[in-house]
Design a protein around this motif. Structure first.
Motif, PDB file in Angstrom:
ATOM      1  N   VAL A   1       0.817  -1.322   0.085  1.00  0.00           N
ATOM      2  CA  VAL A   1       0.016   0.073   0.087  1.00  0.00           C
ATOM      3  C   VAL A   1       0.934   1.273  -0.138  1.00  0.00           C
ATOM      4  O   VAL A   1       0.755   2.103  -0.851  1.00  0.00           O
ATOM      5  N   VAL A   2       2.162   1.226   0.699  1.00  0.00           N
ATOM      6  CA  VAL A   2       2.859   2.436   0.957  1.00  0.00           C
ATOM      7  C   VAL A   2       3.530   2.679  -0.472  1.00  0.00           C
ATOM      8  O   VAL A   2       3.467   3.716  -0.998  1.00  0.00           O
ATOM      9  N   THR A   3       3.967   1.531  -1.108  1.00  0.00           N
ATOM     10  CA  THR A   3       4.501   1.695  -2.521  1.00  0.00           C
ATOM     11  C   THR A   3       3.427   2.341  -3.561  1.00  0.00           C
ATOM     12  O   THR A   3       3.940   3.218  -4.134  1.00  0.00           O
ATOM     13  N   HIS A   4       2.330   1.755  -3.555  1.00  0.00           N
ATOM     14  CA  HIS A   4       1.375   2.131  -4.444  1.00  0.00           C
ATOM     15  C   HIS A   4       1.081   3.656  -4.230  1.00  0.00           C
ATOM     16  O   HIS A   4       0.868   4.568  -5.188  1.00  0.00           O
ATOM     17  N   VAL A   5       0.961   4.079  -3.011  1.00  0.00           N
ATOM     18  CA  VAL A   5       0.448   5.452  -2.505  1.00  0.00           C
ATOM     19  C   VAL A   5       1.498   6.481  -3.053  1.00  0.00           C
ATOM     20  O   VAL A   5       1.014   7.490  -3.601  1.00  0.00           O
TER      21      VAL A   5
ATOM     22  N   ALA B   1       4.993  20.459  -5.495  1.00  0.00           N
ATOM     23  CA  ALA B   1       4.844  21.368  -4.230  1.00  0.00           C
ATOM     24  C   ALA B   1       6.153  21.630  -3.565  1.00  0.00           C
ATOM     25  O   ALA B   1       6.505  21.998  -2.671  1.00  0.00           O
ATOM     26  N   GLY B   2       7.229  21.045  -4.079  1.00  0.00           N
ATOM     27  CA  GLY B   2       8.483  20.914  -3.721  1.00  0.00           C
ATOM     28  C   GLY B   2       8.823  20.295  -2.590  1.00  0.00           C
ATOM     29  O   GLY B   2       9.800  20.717  -1.786  1.00  0.00           O
ATOM     30  N   VAL B   3       8.183  19.196  -2.421  1.00  0.00           N
ATOM     31  CA  VAL B   3       8.127  18.294  -1.168  1.00  0.00           C
ATOM     32  C   VAL B   3       8.984  16.911  -1.547  1.00  0.00           C
ATOM     33  O   VAL B   3       8.602  16.211  -2.489  1.00  0.00           O
ATOM     34  N   GLU B   4      10.061  16.604  -0.730  1.00  0.00           N
ATOM     35  CA  GLU B   4      10.565  15.479  -1.129  1.00  0.00           C
ATOM     36  C   GLU B   4       9.804  14.237  -0.259  1.00  0.00           C
ATOM     37  O   GLU B   4       9.757  14.238   0.788  1.00  0.00           O
ATOM     38  N   LEU B   5       9.568  13.135  -1.211  1.00  0.00           N
ATOM     39  CA  LEU B   5       8.809  12.002  -0.473  1.00  0.00           C
ATOM     40  C   LEU B   5       9.536  10.885  -0.276  1.00  0.00           C
ATOM     41  O   LEU B   5      10.289  10.194  -1.070  1.00  0.00           O
ATOM     42  N   ILE B   6       9.926  10.805   0.826  1.00  0.00           N
ATOM     43  CA  ILE B   6      10.729   9.495   1.498  1.00  0.00           C
ATOM     44  C   ILE B   6       9.782   8.352   1.830  1.00  0.00           C
ATOM     45  O   ILE B   6       9.005   8.355   2.819  1.00  0.00           O
ATOM     46  N   ARG B   7      10.238   7.128   1.298  1.00  0.00           N
ATOM     47  CA  ARG B   7       9.597   5.882   1.413  1.00  0.00           C
ATOM     48  C   ARG B   7      10.464   5.084   2.306  1.00  0.00           C
ATOM     49  O   ARG B   7      11.509   4.771   1.730  1.00  0.00           O
ATOM     50  N   GLY B   8       9.665   4.128   2.965  1.00  0.00           N
ATOM     51  CA  GLY B   8      10.265   2.887   3.707  1.00  0.00           C
ATOM     52  C   GLY B   8       9.353   1.718   3.795  1.00  0.00           C
ATOM     53  O   GLY B   8       8.969   1.721   5.102  1.00  0.00           O
TER      54      GLY B   8
ATOM     55  N   VAL C   1       7.298   8.292   4.866  1.00  0.00           N
ATOM     56  CA  VAL C   1       6.291   7.115   4.939  1.00  0.00           C
ATOM     57  C   VAL C   1       6.973   5.803   5.338  1.00  0.00           C
ATOM     58  O   VAL C   1       7.870   5.378   4.627  1.00  0.00           O
ATOM     59  N   ILE C   2       6.669   5.197   6.685  1.00  0.00           N
ATOM     60  CA  ILE C   2       7.486   3.951   6.772  1.00  0.00           C
ATOM     61  C   ILE C   2       6.545   3.076   7.470  1.00  0.00           C
ATOM     62  O   ILE C   2       5.478   3.275   8.277  1.00  0.00           O
ATOM     63  N   SER C   3       6.407   1.777   7.024  1.00  0.00           N
ATOM     64  CA  SER C   3       5.498   0.743   7.647  1.00  0.00           C
ATOM     65  C   SER C   3       6.616  -0.518   7.983  1.00  0.00           C
ATOM     66  O   SER C   3       7.606  -0.608   7.397  1.00  0.00           O
ATOM     67  N   LYS C   4       6.070  -1.050   9.380  1.00  0.00           N
ATOM     68  CA  LYS C   4       6.931  -2.264   9.768  1.00  0.00           C
ATOM     69  C   LYS C   4       6.138  -3.063  10.546  1.00  0.00           C
ATOM     70  O   LYS C   4       4.784  -2.816  10.815  1.00  0.00           O
ATOM     71  N   HIS C   5       6.779  -4.193  10.859  1.00  0.00           N
ATOM     72  CA  HIS C   5       6.187  -5.233  11.717  1.00  0.00           C
ATOM     73  C   HIS C   5       6.682  -5.239  12.967  1.00  0.00           C
ATOM     74  O   HIS C   5       8.146  -5.466  13.141  1.00  0.00           O
TER      75      HIS C   5
END
Length: 407
Positions: free
Chosen positions: A262-266, A277-284, A322-326
Motif C-alpha cells: 500500500v505504501v509503495t502504491h500510494v 509542491a517542492g516536497v521530497e517524498l521518502i518511502r520506507g 512514510v514507513i511501514s513495519k512489523h
C-alpha cells in the motif's frame, strides 16, 4: 417443579449462599474443637474422686480419716485430707484449665485458620461464578468504547431474572438503540451524498459546455474556472462523506493486506503532487501484513501522505517520510512531515470532521477537512488506533497501529 430460588434477588441468594457456607464452617470448627479437647483431656489425666468419709475403715499403716472430712485418693492409693486434699484438687483444676487453654486456643486456632482458609476459597469461587456476568458486561462495554464498529455486539445473558440479568438486558437495549441511531445516521449521510452527486455532476457538465463554447468571452471562462474549482471541492467533500460513512460500518469481509504494498502504491501515485509542491517524498515500505479492506487501508495511507504534502511550509527542507513495519503482534504505518508548528492541545482536534487550523478554516482552504477523521474511523473499524505527535520545529508524526495478520 419451579425453583423457588430462581426469582430470589441476587442479594438474597448471596446472603443465603454465604450464610450457609459460614454456618457449615462454624459447625466443622465446633466439632473439631470438641474432638481435640476431649482427646486431650482424656489422654493425660486420671479422675481423682472427691467425697465424704462415711464409714472409716483404716487400712494397714493408714490412719482413718476423720468422719465427715473431705478426702481424695491419689494415683498411688494414698488418702489425703484437709489442706493436702485441697492442694491436690487445686492442682488438678489447674491442669484441666491448662489443657483446655492448650486445646481451645492453640490447636483450635490452627483449626480455625484452616477452616477459615477453606471458607475463603469457596467464597472466592462462588463470588467468581456470581460476578462472571458483570465481567461480561464490562468487557462488552470496553470493546464498544474502543471501536464504534463493535456496536453490533450484545451480551445476551442467560440465567435467572435477577439484578445482573436486568442490568445486562438494559445495556443490550441501550446499545441496540445506539446502533440503530448510528446506522440511521450513516445511511442518511450516504444517501444524501449519493443524491448530491447527480446535481454536482450535471452542474460541472453545464459549466464545461459553457466554457468551451466558441462565443464564450474571457469573463465567462474565468467564471467557469472558479465554478469548477468550487464544484470540485464539493465533490471532494461528498466523496469524503461517503468514505467516512463506509468506514464506520462493520467490516464483513476482510482479506490479507500488506501495508508495504500500500505504501509503495500510494507514494507512486503522489510523487507528482509532491514534486510540484517542492516536497521530497521518502518511502520506507517495510513488511507489515494485516487483514482488512484494501481500499479503505489504501485511503488511510493516501490521506496521511496527501496531508503531509499539502500542509507543508516553504523552507530549506520540505519532506514527507512514510514507513511501514512489523512489531510483535502489531503492524505500524508512520507518516512524518515538516510543516507549521502545531500546539499539542490542538492535535486531538485535527481528527474531528471539518476541523482545520488557523486560516485553513476558510472556504478556500485545502481539502474538505475529513482526511484525518477518515483515517481514525478506518483504523478503529480494523481494530487499530491512531496517534499524532507534534515534531520539534514543526510538522506532525502520525502513527497507525493495526493487528498483525496471524496467517
Amino acid at each position: 417443579m419451579k425453583n423457588p430460588l430462581k426469582h430470589l434477588s441476587l442479594r438474597g441468594r448471596l446472603t443465603l449462599l454465604y450464610g450457609g457456607l459460614f454456618m457449615a464452617a462454624g459447625v466443622v470448627l465446633l466439632g473439631v474443637t470438641y474432638a481435640l479437647f476431649t482427646a486431650n483431656l482424656g489422654q493425660q489425666y486420671r479422675v481423682i474422686v472427691k467425697g465424704t468419709y462415711l464409714s472409716p475403715s483404716p487400712g494397714a499403716g493408714r490412719p482413718a480419716p476423720p468422719p465427715n472430712d473431705v478426702y481424695v485418693m491419689n494415683k498411688d492409693g494414698a488418702v489425703l485430707t484437709g489442706a493436702d486434699a485441697e492442694r491436690v484438687l487445686e492442682q488438678q483444676r489447674e491442669q484441666v484449665r491448662q489443657a483446655a487453654i492448650k486445646s481451645l486456643l492453640t490447636q483450635g486456632g490452627v483449626a480455625l485458620i484452616a477452616v477459615g482458609a477453606l471458607a475463603a476459597g469457596f467464597g472466592w469461587l462462588v463470588a467468581g461464578r456470581v460476578l462472571a456476568p458483570l465481567h461480561r458486561v464490562t468487557d462488552t462495554a470496553r470493546r464498544i468504547a474502543a471501536s464504534p464498529a463493535a456496536l453490533h455486539e450484545r451480551i445476551a445473558l442467560q440465567g435467572p431474572d435477577d439484578e445482573v440479568k436486568n442490568l445486562a438486558d438494559a445495556f443490550d437495549t441501550m446499545v441496540e438503540r445506539l446502533d440503530h441511531s448510528f446506522d440511521g445516521q450513516r445511511r442518511f449521510v450516504a444517501n444524501a451524498s449519493h443524491e448530491l452527486r447527480t446535481p454536482l455532476t450535471l452542474g460541472r457538465a453545464l459549466v464545461e459546455v459553457a466554457m468551451h463554447r466558441r462565443t464564450a468571452s474571457p469573463d465567462v471562462k474565468e467564471l467557469g474556472e472558479s465554478l469548477l474549482t468550487i464544484n470540485a471541492r464539493h465533490e471532494q467533500l461528498i466523496e469524503g462523506l461517503l468514505i467516512l460513512a463506509d468506514s464506520e460500518k462493520q467490516l464483513t469481509t476482510v482479506y490479507p493486506v500488506n501495508l508495504a504494498d500500500v505504501v509503495t502504491h500510494v507514494t507512486a501515485q503522489l510523487t507528482g503532487e509532491a514534486a510540484a509542491a517542492g516536497v521530497e517524498l521518502i518511502r520506507g515500505p517495510g513488511d507489515a501484513p494485516t487483514r482488512g479492506d484494501a481500499l479503505l487501508l489504501e485511503r488511510v495511507v493516501h490521506n496521511l501522505v496527501e496531508n503531509g504534502i499539502r500542509h507543508n511550509v516553504p523552507g530549506d527542507e520540505q519532506w514527507v517520510r512514510v514507513i511501514s513495519k512489523h512489531s510483535g503482534d502489531q503492524v505500524r504505518v508512520t507518516v512524518t512531515n515538516t510543516g507549521p508548528e502545531i500546539p499539542p492541545y490542538e492535535v486531538e482536534s485535527l481528527f474531528k470532521p471539518f476541523y482545520r487550523l488557523g486560516a485553513e478554516r476558510l472556504v478556500g482552504g485545502k481539502g474538505a477537512g475529513l482526511g484525518l477523521s477518515i483515517v481514525r474511523s478506518v483504523a478503529e473499524a480494523h481494530g487499530g488506533t491512531v496517534t499524532a505527535t507534534p515534531r520539534a520545529g514543526g510538522g506532525l508524526e502520525i502513527t497507525v497501529v493495526l493487528p498483525v495478520d496471524p496467517g
